[in-house]
Write an enzyme that holds these catalytic residues in place. Structure first.
Site, short mmCIF file in Angstrom:
data_model
loop_
_atom_site.label_atom_id
_atom_site.label_comp_id
_atom_site.label_asym_id
_atom_site.label_seq_id
_atom_site.Cartn_x
_atom_site.Cartn_y
_atom_site.Cartn_z
N GLN A 72 81.22 -9.62 72.89
CA GLN A 72 80.65 -9.00 71.77
C GLN A 72 79.21 -9.43 71.86
O GLN A 72 78.64 -9.30 72.54
CB GLN A 72 81.33 -9.93 70.39
N CYS A 167 79.43 -14.31 69.78
CA CYS A 167 80.44 -13.88 70.45
C CYS A 167 81.65 -13.12 69.84
O CYS A 167 82.77 -13.22 70.22
CB CYS A 167 81.24 -14.69 71.70
#
EC number: 2.3.1.181
Length: 204
Positions: A72, A167
């Site tokens: 991410q 993340c």
């Protein structure tokens, strides 16, 4: 025994480094030596291929770049050590899971030199100290070779992390070497981290 060349790239724009990694990997042959690039980036958010825009909570002046690594969103900036790993995984007989464990192990071993206890997390790759993330991992595999690597928080402004779900995890705390009482400069830490990873790679 295979060798790995460590190159110090200094401060490098993210897009410049990313393109260089892609070029290196596209042009490499089975005889191309593996390399580790040590560098740091000017402030930038990078969003992995599975990245969801909603994990950028507060858009700001820091640019967001959609990249080709897994994972991410995360933040890179001055005072964070970047270790880019340009490796032939067939050469080292590694699968992705084994490589990730070695990446985590390199950070864990480095921190243990300073009596800091750290651990990985199989469900959320990276390295953590008391639940706070000190190192993020990201990889891209192409034709059996990898690029991207490790981002280790050494001595940086952590404020930009508050604008994201690091993340992809809401409320994830982050930490850095300086806040853990590690006084060595980032250059020394970068050199030690590179050697720690090489030790993992060669099972020293």
């Amino acid at each position: 025994m295979f060798t790995v060349t460590v190159k110090n790239m200094g401060t490098t724009e993210y897009l410049t480094a990313w393109q260089a990694m892609k070029n290196f990997t596209a042009q490499r042959t089975c005889e191309t030596p593996d390399e580790i690039w040590l560098l740091e980036h000017p402030p930038v958010y990078t969003q992995g291929i599975a990245g969801k825009p909603e994990h950028l909570l507060f858009p700001n002046q820091i640019p967001v770049i959609k990249t080709d690594r897994g994972g991410q969103i995360t933040y890179h900036g001055p005072g964070q050590i970047i270790l880019y790993l340009l490796l032939d995984l067939h050469r080292w007989r590694l699968n992705i899971r084994q490589l990730v464990r070695k990446m985590e192990g390199a950070v864990i071993d480095l921190l243990s030199e300073y009596d800091v206890v750290a651990q990985g997390d199989e469900n959320a790759p990276g390295v953590y100290v008391d639940g706070a993330k000190i190192a993020s991992l990201g990889l891209k595999i192409r034709r059996g070779a990898c690029y991207h690597g490790i981002a280790f928080n050494a001595d940086m402004d952590l404020t930009p992390f508050t604008a994201i779900n690091p993340c992809g995890y809401r409320g994830l705390r982050v930490t850095q070497a300086k806040d853990l009482g590690i006084a060595d400069c980032k250059e020394m830490l970068a050199t030690k981290l590179a050697q720690s990873f090489i030790n993992q790679l060669t099972d020293v």
